[in-house]
Write a protein that holds these residues in place. Structure first.
Motif, PDB file in Angstrom:
ATOM      1  N   LYS A 269      -6.049  -2.694   3.537  1.00 29.87           N
ATOM      2  CA  LYS A 269      -6.854  -2.264   2.386  1.00 29.87           C
ATOM      3  C   LYS A 269      -6.949  -0.752   2.395  1.00 29.87           C
ATOM      4  O   LYS A 269      -7.258  -0.145   3.426  1.00 29.87           O
ATOM      5  N   ASN A 270      -6.658  -0.135   1.274  1.00 21.89           N
ATOM      6  CA  ASN A 270      -6.645   1.318   1.162  1.00 21.89           C
ATOM      7  C   ASN A 270      -8.032   1.908   1.444  1.00 21.89           C
ATOM      8  O   ASN A 270      -9.059   1.247   1.217  1.00 21.89           O
TER       9      ASN A 270
ATOM     10  N   THR B 290     -11.392   3.153   0.912  1.00 20.76           N
ATOM     11  CA  THR B 290     -12.224   2.916  -0.263  1.00 20.76           C
ATOM     12  C   THR B 290     -13.557   3.621  -0.088  1.00 20.76           C
ATOM     13  O   THR B 290     -14.191   3.489   0.965  1.00 20.76           O
TER      14      THR B 290
ATOM     15  N   THR C 124      -8.781  -9.842  11.343  1.00 16.59           N
ATOM     16  CA  THR C 124      -9.041  -8.770  10.379  1.00 16.59           C
ATOM     17  C   THR C 124     -10.338  -8.035  10.703  1.00 16.59           C
ATOM     18  O   THR C 124     -11.357  -8.670  10.987  1.00 16.59           O
TER      19      THR C 124
ATOM     20  N   LEU D  26       0.827  -1.211   0.000  1.00 17.87           N
ATOM     21  CA  LEU D  26       0.000   0.000   0.000  1.00 17.87           C
ATOM     22  C   LEU D  26       0.864   1.265   0.000  1.00 17.87           C
ATOM     23  O   LEU D  26       0.446   2.302  -0.535  1.00 17.87           O
TER      24      LEU D  26
ATOM     25  N   ASP E  22     -12.967  -4.686   9.431  1.00 17.66           N
ATOM     26  CA  ASP E  22     -13.363  -3.646   8.485  1.00 17.66           C
ATOM     27  C   ASP E  22     -13.923  -2.472   9.268  1.00 17.66           C
ATOM     28  O   ASP E  22     -14.787  -2.652  10.134  1.00 17.66           O
TER      29      ASP E  22
ATOM     30  N   SER F  51      -9.511  -1.898   5.853  1.00 12.94           N
ATOM     31  CA  SER F  51      -9.343  -3.163   6.565  1.00 12.94           C
ATOM     32  C   SER F  51      -8.066  -3.102   7.381  1.00 12.94           C
ATOM     33  O   SER F  51      -7.032  -2.609   6.904  1.00 12.94           O
TER      34      SER F  51
END
Length: 300
Positions: free
Chosen positions: A181-182, A184, A141, A108, A143, A168
Motif C-alpha cells: 500500500k502506497n 498514505t 501483513t 505500485l 501496517d 502496508s
C-alpha cells in the motif's frame, strides 16, 4: 325311653394375627436410601464440576505471541529514504525509480511513475525518520505508521517539513518483504492531556523523622553517581538501585514528600544534579521505599 342327643361343640377358629415381614421391607428401605444418597452425591459432584469448568473458562489466559517487527521497521525506513528523496536531474530520477523496484509491487511501481515530474522545481533529502506503530493485520501483513522529515530545496530557498504516513507491508514465509500500500497521509500522535496527581505530605512522618530522612538522602545522593556496588550496600538493600558511574555533582533535593505506612516510609523526591560533561542541570525523579533498622536504608 329317652334318647340322649349330644351336640359336639365346633372348635372356635382363632384369627391369625397379621405379621410384617421385616426382612423384605428393610431391604426395600435400604435400597431407596441408597438411591437417594447417590442422587445427592451425583448432584453435588455435577454442581462442583460445573463451577470448576466455569471458573476455568473465566480465568483462561490467552498467551500473546511476541512478534519481532525490527525487520519491517528497517524495511520501511530504507524505502522511505528512497521514496521521499529526489533530484531535478532526469538521470538521478531514473536511478531512483529503479531502486524503488526493490520495495514496491509492480502495481505500485506503475502508480508512482509520475510522482516526480521531469520538470519538478525541488530537490528533497530525508533527514529524519520515526516509526510510531507497527500493527499486524494478519499473519503476513503489517501496517506501519511513521513520520518522515525532509529538507526541501527550491532555488535558493531551503525548508524542513515533517509529514506522517502509513504503509502496508507483506512478509512471505521466507521473510521477504514488499510494500503493498502506497504511503498514505495520516495523523501524527499528539500529546496527551493527562496530568498525574502529585503526592503531598500527609502528616504521617513527624518533623524529627523528616530531618533524619533528609540528612540520609542528602548523603546518599551525593555519593550515588560514582558509588561502587560495595558502597551502595551501606545505603541500599535488595538491589533497589543500580550502579550508574556518572560524573554528576549533587545540588539539592527538590520538594521531597514522605508518607509512612507501618515501619516503612515512601519518599517521592526530585534530585537536582549538575552534569559535568554536558554542563546542564539534570533533574532525576525517584520514588523510594525506606526502612530504618539500625540506620535508614533504601529497600525498594
Amino acid at each position: 325311653m329317652k334318647i340322649k342327643i349330644e351336640r359336639k361343640e365346633k372348635p372356635i377358629k382363632q384369627k391369625k394375627t397379621p405379621t410384617i415381614k421385616v426382612g423384605t421391607h428393610q431391604k426395600l428401605t435400604t435400597t431407596l436410601w441408597a438411591i437417594l444418597i447417590l442422587s445427592i452425591v451425583f448432584g453435588v459432584y455435577k454442581n462442583f464440576t460445573a463451577i470448576d469448568q466455569h471458573t476455568t473458562h473465566e480465568t483462561k489466559i490467552i498467551e500473546q505471541k511476541l512478534v519481532d517487527t525490527n525487520k519491517v521497521e528497517s524495511f520501511v525506513e530504507s524505502f522511505s529514504k528512497e521514496y521521499f528523496s529526489w533530484q531535478q536531474s532526469q538521470d538521478l530520477q531514473d536511478k531512483r525509480f529503479e531502486r524503488l523496484k526493490n520495495y514496491l509491487t509492480e502495481n505500485l511501481q506503475q502508480l508512482n511513475t509520475e510522482m516526480v515530474r521531469s520538470d519538478i522545481p525541488t530537490n528533497s533529502i530525508v533527514n529524519s525518520f520515526q516509526v510510531w506503530s507497527v500493527t499486524q493485520n494478519n499473519e503476513n501483513t503489517y501496517d506501519v505508521l511513521f513520520t518522515v522529515g525532509q529538507q526541501i530545496t527550491e532555488g535558493e530557498n531551503t525548508k524542513n517539513i515533517d509529514s506522517t504516513y502509513s504503509v502496508s507491508v507483506y512478509v512471505d514465509e521466507a521473510g521477504n518483504l514488499v510494500i503493498i500500500k502506497n504511503p498514505t497521509i495520516n495523523n501524527k500522535p499528539q500529546k496527551a492531556s493527562y496530568e498525574p496527581i502529585l503526592s503531598d505530605n500527609d502528616g504521617t512522618v513527624d518533623a524529627n523523622t523528616t530531618e533524619e530522612i533528609n540528612s540520609f538522602l542528602d548523603t546518599f545522593f551525593k555519593l550515588y553517581p560514582t558509588a561502587t556496588e560495595k558502597e551502595l550496600t551501606y545505603y541500599v538493600s535488595n538491589q533497589a538501585l543500580d550502579v550508574i558511574n556518572k560524573d554528576y555533582v549533587f545540588v539539592e533535593l527538590v520538594n521531597p514528600v514522605y508518607t509512612q505506612a507501618d515501619n516503612q516510609v515512601t519518599a517521592t523526591v526530585t534530585v537536582k544534579y549538575l552534569n559535568k560533561e554536558t554542563k546542564v542541570t539534570q533533574l532525576s525523579q525517584f520514588e523510594l521505599t525506606l526502612q530504618k533498622n539500625d540506620n535508614w536504608k533504601i529497600i525498594h
